[in-house]
Design a protein around this motif. Structure first.
Motif, short mmCIF file in Angstrom:
data_model
loop_
_atom_site.label_atom_id
_atom_site.label_comp_id
_atom_site.label_asym_id
_atom_site.label_seq_id
_atom_site.Cartn_x
_atom_site.Cartn_y
_atom_site.Cartn_z
N ALA A 13 34.22 -6.14 155.97
CA ALA A 13 35.05 -5.09 155.37
C ALA A 13 34.74 -3.74 155.97
N GLY A 14 34.63 -3.71 157.30
CA GLY A 14 34.52 -2.45 158.02
C GLY A 14 35.91 -1.95 158.37
N SER A 15 35.97 -1.04 159.34
CA SER A 15 37.24 -0.40 159.68
C SER A 15 38.33 -1.41 160.05
N GLY A 16 38.02 -2.30 160.97
CA GLY A 16 39.02 -3.27 161.42
C GLY A 16 39.43 -4.23 160.33
N GLY A 17 38.46 -4.76 159.60
CA GLY A 17 38.75 -5.71 158.53
C GLY A 17 39.60 -5.11 157.43
N THR A 136 41.59 -17.18 160.60
CA THR A 136 40.37 -16.46 160.24
C THR A 136 40.12 -15.37 161.27
N VAL A 137 39.69 -14.21 160.81
CA VAL A 137 39.38 -13.09 161.71
C VAL A 137 37.94 -12.64 161.47
N ILE A 138 37.14 -12.64 162.53
CA ILE A 138 35.76 -12.16 162.46
C ILE A 138 35.77 -10.66 162.73
N ALA A 139 35.27 -9.88 161.78
CA ALA A 139 35.25 -8.41 161.92
C ALA A 139 33.92 -7.88 161.37
N THR A 140 32.84 -8.48 161.82
CA THR A 140 31.52 -8.21 161.24
C THR A 140 30.80 -7.02 161.86
N GLY A 141 31.38 -6.40 162.89
CA GLY A 141 30.83 -5.17 163.43
C GLY A 141 29.56 -5.33 164.24
N SER A 297 42.42 -21.09 165.80
CA SER A 297 42.78 -20.48 164.52
C SER A 297 41.91 -19.28 164.16
N VAL A 298 40.97 -18.90 165.06
CA VAL A 298 40.03 -17.82 164.76
C VAL A 298 40.19 -16.68 165.76
N TYR A 299 40.26 -15.45 165.25
CA TYR A 299 40.34 -14.24 166.06
C TYR A 299 39.08 -13.40 165.80
N ALA A 300 38.85 -12.41 166.66
CA ALA A 300 37.73 -11.49 166.45
C ALA A 300 38.17 -10.09 166.85
N ILE A 301 37.74 -9.09 166.07
CA ILE A 301 38.14 -7.71 166.32
C ILE A 301 36.97 -6.76 166.13
N GLY A 302 37.10 -5.56 166.72
CA GLY A 302 36.11 -4.51 166.51
C GLY A 302 34.83 -4.67 167.30
N ASP A 303 33.73 -4.17 166.76
CA ASP A 303 32.45 -4.13 167.47
C ASP A 303 31.89 -5.50 167.81
#
Length: 476
Positions: A13-17, A136-141, A297-303
């Motif tokens: 739940a950072g900026s991207g999430g 699913t989107v990984i946005a763990t920074g 089915s999985v994406y990743a964003i941010g840091d």
């Protein structure tokens, strides 16, 4: 175990999430958002917001202490470090409701406050919840990277996650790492009158050309920052109430506090990615131009993705993924229009590519146009003439811009727009900036670009020569 099914699962739940969760929920998707730490992530709690609030306090002290040049005489201001940090946390608290669990639950997002780990490619465990999602989107920074220095684990060092919890001013703060974070924190503390040493194994702000860094380095030194470049730390040990640093130069440094700001590392170690087909390395999760991982089915964003680690990049990534997952629209990652800013005084802001990279790609076609702030009337009246603007062009296409000035971060948006929209330099001719503003340099540098072409052209020189010859020839 609670079994939960969702259209979209967002981990982090950072900026991207948060941007992605908000957009998806408003489009009617069934969204689950998992966060094991604080809502708002690094930016709100440990990064952008607190560091800029600290800089605001420090710069206010600097303005008062340097007011003599304006004919205003004041005594050197005193400060209360605990109250400065209270101001910082007040600003965090002001912004926090926008990122809060309550706000997102009102949007219809199912917020789960536990750490997440993958059971397989389509299933994630978070506390007593087993979540299965279509996407699913990984946005763990990311977090501070801790260098392998002998004895570092035996002392109580600081990172950006613990710095803002201090209430007692350091007697002598050493900062390990001369990137944007290290430079900003060093200048803030020096302007508050705290003895500060900045240690960098290479040179400070090495992502920029040296000539861009020089005005910032001079400003840091003028503020009292001791800069040790090309200097490493071989060993660290506790020395009573102090921390003793053994430097690669053979010297030792005794400080009260040590801040580690030597780069960032992705938050992937708790995700159990080995249980999936998702490929990753020390730089982060591997993705393609659509930000999709090696599991479809999985994406990743941010840091958590290799590349620039900025809040606005994470938000941009969220938009790319949202278009694909929920709107079915093609959307691919671009990087040339993403600006970066170091919030020092003067600030450094850039977008596009630098000169060396431009020459490597385009060769002799690259042209440079540069204007100093010393020619800008508003900069003169404000006594803020340190710096300049430089643009790089190929033909009439802008490929890069760097600005060193007060509020360079505000000015660079103009050039980010030009690159994003793929406009030409000629499209800027109709822009009329208000006078007197620092923003006039944006138009002035374009005039410089055309001036060098017109007044330096062989055709113009030939034309002028002919005119002069006609007017100086004797009458028949």
């Amino acid at each position: 175990m609670n079994n939960i099914k969702a259209d979209l699962l967002i981990i982090g739940a950072g900026s991207g999430g948060l941007v992605l969760a908000s957009g998806a929920a408003q489009l009617g998707a069934n969204v689950v958002l998992v966060e094991g730490n604080k809502m708002g992530g690094d930016c709100l709690n440990y990064g952008c917001v607190p560091s800029k609030a600290l800089l605001a306090a420090a710069n206010r002290a600097y303005q008062i202490n340097s007011s003599d040049q304006f004919g205003i005489r004041t005594k050197i201001v005193d400060f209360d470090y605990a109250e400065v940090m209270a101001y910082v946390h007040k600003k965090i608290a002001t912004i926090a409701p926008h990122d809060s669990q309550e706000r997102f639950e009102k949007m219809g997002v199912n917020v789960i406050r536990h750490c997440a780990n993958f059971k397989d490619n389509k299933t994630v465990i978070a506390g007593q919840n087993e979540i299965t999602a279509r996407r699913t989107v990984i946005a763990t920074g990311s977090r501070a990277k801790i260098p392998n220095i002998e004895g570092l684990d035996t002392v109580k060092y600081l990172t950006n996650e613990t710095l803002f919890d201090l209430r007692k001013a350091p007697r002598h703060l050493a900062i390990l790492g001369g990137g944007p974070i290290g430079v900003e924190i060093a200048q803030a503390h020096a302007r508050l009158g705290i003895k500060t040493t900045l240690i960098e194994i290479n040179r400070i702000l090495q992502s920029y050309d040296t000539r861009f860094v020089e005005p910032v380095a001079k400003s840091l030194i003028d503020d009292g920052v001791r800069i040790l470049q090309n200097t490493g730390v071989n060993r660290v040990e506790q020395d009573r109430a102090n921390i003793k640093l053994y430097l690669s130069s053979g010297k030792t440094l005794l400080v009260s506090d040590l801040l580690v700001a030597a780069g960032r590392m992705p938050n992937i170690d708790r995700l159990s990615l080995s249980q999936t087909r998702i490929k990753y390395n020390e730089r982060g999760v591997q993705v393609n131009k659509n930000l999709r991982t090696t599991s479809r089915s999985v994406y990743a964003i941010g840091d958590v993705v290799a590349g620039s680690k900025f809040t606005h990049t994470a938000s941009y990534h969220a938009g790319i993924v949202l278009k694909q997952i929920l709107l079915g629209l093609p959307s691919k990652l671009r990087t040339n229009h993403i600006p970066q800013v170091t919030y020092s005084d003067p600030e450094i802001a850039s977008v596009g590519i630098g000169y060396d990279a431009a020459v490597k790609r385009f060769g002799h076609k690259v042209e440079r146009s540069c204007v100093s702030l010393k020619t800008n009337d508003r900069a003169i009246t404000d006594s803020k003439t340190k710096g300049f603007i430089e643009i790089l062009t190929v033909g009439r296409k802008l490929v890069g811009c760097t600005i060193i000035s007060k509020n360079a971060g505000e000015l660079i948006t103009f050039w980010a727009f030009i690159i994003a929209r793929k406009l030409k330099i000629s499209d800027i001719n109709s822009v009329i900036p208000p006078y007197p503003t620092i923003g006039e340099v944006n138009k002035r540098v374009v005039s410089e670009y055309y001036g060098s072409k017109v007044f330096g052209s062989k055709l113009l020189k030939l034309y002028v020569g002919i005119i002069c010859l006609l007017y100086t020839s004797p009458s028949p």
